[in-house]
Structures are given as C-alpha cells and as structure tokens.
Enzyme design. Sequence first.
Site, PDB file in Angstrom:
ATOM      1  CE  LYS A   1      21.761  20.648  27.721  1.00  0.00           C
ATOM      2  NZ  LYS A   1      21.625  22.083  27.413  1.00  0.00           N
TER       3      LYS A   1
ATOM      4  CB  THR B   1      24.049  21.117  19.514  1.00  0.00           C
ATOM      5  OG1 THR B   1      24.883  20.452  20.471  1.00  0.00           O
ATOM      6  CG2 THR B   1      23.379  20.078  18.620  1.00  0.00           C
TER       7      THR B   1
ATOM      8  NE  ARG C   1      19.750  23.193  21.764  1.00  0.00           N
ATOM      9  CZ  ARG C   1      19.193  23.261  22.975  1.00  0.00           C
ATOM     10  NH1 ARG C   1      17.897  23.427  23.122  1.00  0.00           N
ATOM     11  NH2 ARG C   1      19.924  23.125  24.065  1.00  0.00           N
TER      12      ARG C   1
ATOM     13  CB  CYS D   1      23.614  26.369  22.047  1.00  0.00           C
ATOM     14  SG  CYS D   1      23.103  24.658  21.712  1.00  0.00           S
TER      15      CYS D   1
ATOM     16  CB  THR E   1      25.652  17.270  22.133  1.00  0.00           C
ATOM     17  OG1 THR E   1      25.614  17.990  20.895  1.00  0.00           O
ATOM     18  CG2 THR E   1      25.599  18.236  23.307  1.00  0.00           C
TER      19      THR E   1
ATOM     20  CB  CYS F   1      28.884  20.555  25.091  1.00  0.00           C
ATOM     21  SG  CYS F   1      27.266  20.716  25.897  1.00  0.00           S
TER      22      CYS F   1
END
Length: 233
Positions: free
Chosen positions: A169, A88, A52, A86, A130, A199
């Site tokens: 991640k 973003t 994203r 999520c 992010t 995030c």
Amino acid sequence: MEVKAKTLGIIGGMGPAATLDLFYKILKATPAKRDQDHIHIIIDDFPQIPDRTAFLLGKGENPLPYILKSAKTLEKANVDVLCMPCNTAHYFVEDIRNATPLPFISIVESTLNEIKSSFENSKNIGLLATDGTIIGRVYHNIFEVERYRIITPIEEKQHEVMKIVYSIKAGKMEENVQTFEEIIEHMKFLGCESVILGCTELPILLKYFEPSLPVIDATSCLAKEIANFATGR
C-alpha cells in the site's frame, strides 16, 4: 462479442494499486478485438474509506457508511452491476446487497467458482489475507459450507503477511518478494494444496516470482467473473 452489462461500477480505492490491478485484469479477461468490445467501467476510487481490518479489530472507524456512499454514487451514475476489489470489505457484502437494487459480483464467490472449476481436487486451501478477512471469516463461512478446509498462517507468519500488505500500500514491491516466497513455503509445510491470495495487494507481487504452490489470484477470479457476466458467457 456483445457486451451485455452496459456499465460496471467499481467501489475502489482500497487501495488504489489493487483497484488499478483489477482494471487491468478485467481488460485482459475480456475477449475484445476492438475498443468498442470492452466493458464500460466507472471507478469510484475512494481511498478515504476507513481501514477495514482496523475496524474489525475494534481499533478504527466503521467503513460501511463510506462503502455504501460509494455504491450510491455509482448507482446514481447509472451503472448496471457493482464489484469491489477489497476482500476484507466483503465482510459487509450482505449490507451492500441490501442497500442497492444492483447486482453485486463478489470476489469471494468468484474465487470459490474458480476453485470448483479449476482446482476441484484441492480441499486443503491456504488463505493469505488480512487479519480482518480471517477474523471476519470472510472466506471461511462460504468455503466451509462447500466442505473446503481453510488453512491460515501461524501468528508469526500472519504478522509478516500484514506487513507485506501495508508495505505494498505504501508503494514498496520487490523488497517483499523473498519474505512472501517464504510464506508460500510455510503454507506448503502446513499441508496446503493451493493458496488463495485473498488480499488484493498480494497478487501484485506475482510478477516478481514463481510460487512453489498453485496460487489462486482472487483479483483475477473477480475479473474473469465480471467478463463472463458482461459478455453473457
């Protein structure tokens, strides 16, 4: 306890660890006394959804068609309500809502509701998120209408935030704790009264240290909103 929402659909996989974290927090937020009291959940774990932030920076494929595909998959599975761990990807929240008749519980709106109820004296709020969430004004647009001031890290520290996100991640956790603690201290120096972990990777680190500022775990806010919706509270 009577569960009102028969089935929750989670648009997941962004990333898988964050999706798992939400699932666990929904279980904790649900006042269940037996298996049957829990919410029926269907997760479409779809890690192949394009990045994203890369898209919002003009460097990657548009993730929206993939997100809508996931929403339609869950719709066909007869879920009653959707959510998405999520932050973003909430840049596309209105596109998602326009594409499906199902109600969609927003992590950003859930966080705002939590701050209004539990952090009413905090008006200068830090945001650790992010680059895509910040550039896309995912939190700014909603919070500034409510007269909150959103504070983000300086460029150097924001770069460190991004490194931490992608490190998590990749499955690396404890090695990020010291840098993350320093970033929290940096937000305190900037005048933040509290900090949103905006995030869904970042709250995973909370099990490893005690932050020096009040932090708002956006994932927990979403889980709480889901449990309230499902139980009619």
